[in-house]
Design an enzyme around this catalytic site. Structure first.
Site, PDB file in Angstrom:
ATOM      1  N   HIS A  92       0.859  -1.187   0.000  1.00 63.17           N
ATOM      2  CA  HIS A  92       0.000   0.000   0.000  1.00 63.17           C
ATOM      3  C   HIS A  92       0.892   1.231   0.000  1.00 63.17           C
ATOM      4  O   HIS A  92       2.059   1.164   0.399  1.00 63.17           O
ATOM      5  CB  HIS A  92      -0.893   0.005   1.230  1.00 63.17           C
ATOM      6  N   GLU A  94       1.152   3.805   1.900  1.00 60.78           N
ATOM      7  CA  GLU A  94       1.757   4.150   3.198  1.00 60.78           C
ATOM      8  C   GLU A  94       2.916   3.219   3.531  1.00 60.78           C
ATOM      9  O   GLU A  94       3.970   3.672   4.001  1.00 60.78           O
ATOM     10  CB  GLU A  94       0.702   4.065   4.320  1.00 60.78           C
ATOM     11  N   CYS A 122      -5.811   1.782   6.004  1.00 61.44           N
ATOM     12  CA  CYS A 122      -6.473   0.555   6.421  1.00 61.44           C
ATOM     13  C   CYS A 122      -5.878   0.112   7.761  1.00 61.44           C
ATOM     14  O   CYS A 122      -4.924   0.701   8.262  1.00 61.44           O
ATOM     15  CB  CYS A 122      -6.276  -0.530   5.360  1.00 61.44           C
ATOM     16  N   CYS A 125      -2.071  -0.648   7.517  1.00 62.98           N
ATOM     17  CA  CYS A 125      -1.236   0.551   7.405  1.00 62.98           C
ATOM     18  C   CYS A 125      -1.249   1.362   8.693  1.00 62.98           C
ATOM     19  O   CYS A 125      -0.216   1.871   9.128  1.00 62.98           O
ATOM     20  CB  CYS A 125      -1.696   1.405   6.230  1.00 62.98           C
TER      21      CYS A 125
END
Length: 190
Positions: A92, A94, A122, A125
């Site tokens: 992701h 991040e 999420c 993360c």
């Protein structure tokens, strides 16, 4: 609730709580209940500037999630979603930014930094953000907004942050949310 132990009456082996432990538990519960609030509309000019850069980074991703890690006005790392590209469901935006920051600056650089992201992180993360001791999170589109376009684990960043006590974090949400949602306009993975 059914007791499965015999006898069920109070005995000397039952824990006896001191007044201090009861007060500490109540204080902890109050702090947990309050948790970190998500501030909306409190974005500074720097927040808007860095969020625009995070949105630019999101345009490079295989899904429009982009992130920046900033410390003292300096961008330390950038990342965008590479999950599909790399066949790595943990890539992701991040996480990519965190990995790049670690590689280039070490873990100390993350402590107290600000992470800007096009979408509210999420659970995975947000866990990484907390473990890295990031001091502030600024996101554009909320989990609720993102859920109108893609599958989401419906747990907010504030809910996750409220369940930890070792790494306080300030959270600002909704910065350029409408612009972020435009990036998701043609995506539907529901």
């Amino acid at each position: 609730m059914t007791c499965r132990h015999e006898p069920c009456a109070f005995s000397l082996s039952s824990p006896v709580h001191s007044r201090r432990s009861v007060i500490a538990a109540l204080a902890s519960a109050a702090i947990f209940a309050a948790g970190p609030a998500v501030a909306a509309g409190e974005a500074s000019a720097d927040d808007t500037r860095f969020m625009r850069l995070a949105l630019d980074e999101a345009k490079k991703g295989d899904l429009p999630f982009g992130a920046l890690i900033v410390r003292d006005g300096e961008i330390l790392a950038r990342g965008h979603n590479l999950g599909r590209t790399n066949g790595d469901p943990t890539a992701h935006g991040e996480i990519v930014a965190i990995r790049r920051c670690l590689a280039d600056h070490g873990s100390a650089a993350l402590t107290g930094s600000t992470l800007y992201t096009s979408g509210e992180p999420c659970a995975m993360c947000m866990g990484a953000i907390i473990w890295c001791h990031v001091g502030r999170l600024v996101f554009a589109a909320s989990v609720e907004q993102l859920a109108t376009r893609l599958h989401q684990i419906m747990i907010s960043s504030a809910e996750i942050a409220a369940r930890e006590s070792f790494s306080p974090i300030a959270i600002t949400g909704g910065v350029l949310a409408d612009e972020a949602m435009q990036l998701f306009a043609n995506i539907s993975i529901k």
